[in-house]
Motif scaffolding. Structure first.
Motif, PDB file in Angstrom:
ATOM      1  N   SER A   8       8.631  -1.333  -5.583  1.00 22.97           N
ATOM      2  CA  SER A   8       7.221  -0.959  -5.692  1.00 22.97           C
ATOM      3  C   SER A   8       6.594  -1.622  -6.917  1.00 22.97           C
ATOM      4  O   SER A   8       5.439  -2.059  -6.857  1.00 22.97           O
ATOM      5  CB  SER A   8       7.050   0.556  -5.721  1.00 22.97           C
ATOM      6  OG  SER A   8       7.629   1.096  -6.867  1.00 22.97           O
ATOM      7  N   ALA A  63      -6.290   5.531  -6.042  1.00 21.18           N
ATOM      8  CA  ALA A  63      -5.530   5.993  -4.877  1.00 21.18           C
ATOM      9  C   ALA A  63      -6.232   7.144  -4.165  1.00 21.18           C
ATOM     10  O   ALA A  63      -6.369   7.144  -2.936  1.00 21.18           O
ATOM     11  CB  ALA A  63      -4.131   6.406  -5.300  1.00 21.18           C
ATOM     12  N   LEU A 111       1.884   2.261  -3.390  1.00 22.98           N
ATOM     13  CA  LEU A 111       0.907   2.915  -4.265  1.00 22.98           C
ATOM     14  C   LEU A 111       1.256   4.389  -4.454  1.00 22.98           C
ATOM     15  O   LEU A 111       0.819   5.036  -5.404  1.00 22.98           O
ATOM     16  CB  LEU A 111      -0.510   2.795  -3.674  1.00 22.98           C
ATOM     17  CG  LEU A 111      -1.248   1.476  -3.861  1.00 22.98           C
ATOM     18  CD1 LEU A 111      -2.535   1.480  -3.051  1.00 22.98           C
ATOM     19  CD2 LEU A 111      -1.565   1.247  -5.328  1.00 22.98           C
ATOM     20  N   ALA A 112       2.071   4.946  -3.533  1.00 22.90           N
ATOM     21  CA  ALA A 112       2.488   6.344  -3.635  1.00 22.90           C
ATOM     22  C   ALA A 112       3.345   6.586  -4.872  1.00 22.90           C
ATOM     23  O   ALA A 112       3.369   7.695  -5.400  1.00 22.90           O
ATOM     24  CB  ALA A 112       3.250   6.756  -2.375  1.00 22.90           C
ATOM     25  N   THR A 126       0.838  -1.204   0.000  1.00 18.99           N
ATOM     26  CA  THR A 126       0.000   0.000   0.000  1.00 18.99           C
ATOM     27  C   THR A 126       0.869   1.248   0.000  1.00 18.99           C
ATOM     28  O   THR A 126       0.573   2.227  -0.687  1.00 18.99           O
ATOM     29  CB  THR A 126      -0.929   0.004   1.227  1.00 18.99           C
ATOM     30  OG1 THR A 126      -1.594  -1.245   1.289  1.00 18.99           O
ATOM     31  CG2 THR A 126      -1.954   1.115   1.133  1.00 18.99           C
ATOM     32  N   VAL A 127       1.945   1.228   0.784  1.00 19.22           N
ATOM     33  CA  VAL A 127       2.895   2.346   0.807  1.00 19.22           C
ATOM     34  C   VAL A 127       3.413   2.599  -0.613  1.00 19.22           C
ATOM     35  O   VAL A 127       3.555   3.744  -1.050  1.00 19.22           O
ATOM     36  CB  VAL A 127       4.058   2.042   1.781  1.00 19.22           C
ATOM     37  CG1 VAL A 127       5.191   3.050   1.616  1.00 19.22           C
ATOM     38  CG2 VAL A 127       3.562   2.044   3.221  1.00 19.22           C
ATOM     39  N   LEU A 153       1.481   5.492   3.039  1.00 19.40           N
ATOM     40  CA  LEU A 153       1.306   5.943   1.650  1.00 19.40           C
ATOM     41  C   LEU A 153       1.558   7.450   1.559  1.00 19.40           C
ATOM     42  O   LEU A 153       2.295   7.923   0.698  1.00 19.40           O
ATOM     43  CB  LEU A 153      -0.108   5.608   1.179  1.00 19.40           C
ATOM     44  CG  LEU A 153      -0.453   5.581  -0.320  1.00 19.40           C
ATOM     45  CD1 LEU A 153      -1.791   4.916  -0.535  1.00 19.40           C
ATOM     46  CD2 LEU A 153      -0.453   6.951  -0.948  1.00 19.40           C
ATOM     47  N   SER A 179      -1.183   1.885   7.085  1.00 18.65           N
ATOM     48  CA  SER A 179      -0.768   1.784   5.686  1.00 18.65           C
ATOM     49  C   SER A 179      -1.044   3.090   4.926  1.00 18.65           C
ATOM     50  O   SER A 179      -0.296   3.458   4.031  1.00 18.65           O
ATOM     51  CB  SER A 179      -1.482   0.614   5.009  1.00 18.65           C
ATOM     52  OG  SER A 179      -2.873   0.723   5.152  1.00 18.65           O
TER      53      SER A 179
END
Lengths: 229, 135
Positions: B71, A212, A76-77, A73-74, B50, B46
């Protein structure tokens, strides 16, 4: 048999094997109806029922896989950062479009939960239904919903968007590629986005962005709407 | 075959790059969980992670190259990460069965409605913006 099921590797191996078979089947069948994630979940449940292994035993091993959800999820940045340029250029249209979608989801779920007489727990379980699973699980958990039920409903929403996106575009007369992507991402997150990518580059990029932003907006909106019922 | 061995050694050196990338992502995940404990809001760690990652990328504290491969990998395998939790449905059948029709109806109607509203509103505003630019 006991050794097999009590080994920490059983749960992980069954999950990975199920996904692998699902991906191979999709390659063979070349159909959007064949969804590897849906197939994997069904296959794992079938294996557990056939081998009479408790879910808790399976999860004791398989939770190693879940460990990677927060790091993913991190990450997705990263695509979000790479698309900041497109977002800046059309930010009003995109943000208002996504925001109105999030509000629509919240209001409709509230109204239908009241209509069907669902409990508060069931209501907050449904609230994050349109967002990507990693975020939706977190929201459901924080609000006290049934996390596994949230995951199931999120997957159903994704598959619906994935299968019906082109049809819904025609039906709703959405012709602009940016608007198509925003709609698909807001309604059906990552699973819908995988279809948007096949519809075109712009559709795919916008769907990823929409997914997002919808996730982040829903975190805020859901915590407010959770108090209402 | 044997002349490949030095190449393999060179490769193993560069694999440390992926360990470093994963470490960055894990440290941000860890910081995100910390914020989740500190801030009394129902926002998962989470999500803080993000936002932290996005902030670090925007402030150039982290370059995209420093997390690019990890990623790409994690986003590629993302569907797999949902399998263990989703298979938990097996324990939820009693809850699901009670209101199965309501859940399916809410899911179906809401997904289509969100798609309609988000898509149409975006399209309308984009058209207006483009017309404004032409003038």
């Amino acid at each position: 048999m006991k050794l097999l099921t009590e080994s920490a590797f059983f749960g992980v191996a069954v999950s990975l094997l199920a996904y692998f078979v699902g991906v191979e089947l999709r390659k063979k069948l070349k159909s959007d109806l064949m969804n590897p994630l849906l197939f994997s979940v069904a296959a794992v449940i079938a294996v557990l029922l056939l081998t009479k292994v408790e879910y808790e035993t399976y999860y004791a091993g398989a939770k190693v896989i879940s460990f990677f959800l927060t790091p993913a999820t991190v990450c997705l940045a990263v695509p979000l950062y790479e698309k900041l340029g497109v977002l800046r250029k059309n930010k009003l249209a995109i943000l208002v479009g996504i925001g109105s979608g999030v509000l629509t989801a919240m209001v409709l779920i509230l109204l239908m939960s009241v209509l069907f007489g669902l409990s508060h727990t069931e209501y907050v379980t449904l609230l994050p239904k349109s967002i990507t699973t990693a975020i939706g699980m977190g929201v459901s958990e924080e609000l006290g919903g049934y996390v596994t039920l949230t995951v199931a409903i999120i997957i159903l929403s994704g598959i619906q968007g994935n299968m019906m996106a082109p049809l819904l575009c025609r039906l709703f007369r959405i012709t602009d590629p940016v608007a198509k992507g925003i709609g698909i991402g807001a309604a059906s997150h990552a699973i819908g986005t995988s279809r948007a990518i096949k519809m075109g580059e712009t559709e795919g990029a916008m769907s990823g962005l929409s997914m997002a932003v919808t996730g982040i907006l829903t975190v805020i909106a859901a915590s407010i709407f959770a108090v209402l019922y | 075959m044997f002349y490949n061995i030095p190449v393999i050694f060179e490769k193993s050196e560069s694999f440390m790059k992926y360990v470093r990338q994963f470490l960055i992502v894990l440290l941000i995940s860890f910081a995100g969980e910390g914020l989740n404990r500190l801030i009394p809001l129902p926002i998962p760690g989470s999500i803080y992670g993000l936002l932290l990652m996005l902030l670090c990328l925007c402030l150039k504290l982290i370059k995209v190259e420093q997390v690019k491969e990890i990623s790409a990998f994690l986003l590629e395998i993302m569907p797999i990460l949902f399998i263990p939790a989703a298979a938990g449905l097996i324990t939820m059948w009693d809850v699901l069965r009670k209101n199965l029709l309501a859940y399916l109806l809410i899911t179906f109607v809401t997904t289509a409605a969100v798609f309609f509203v988000s898509g149409r509103v975006t399209q309308r505003l984009l058209l207006r913006q483009r017309r404004g630019e032409k003038k």
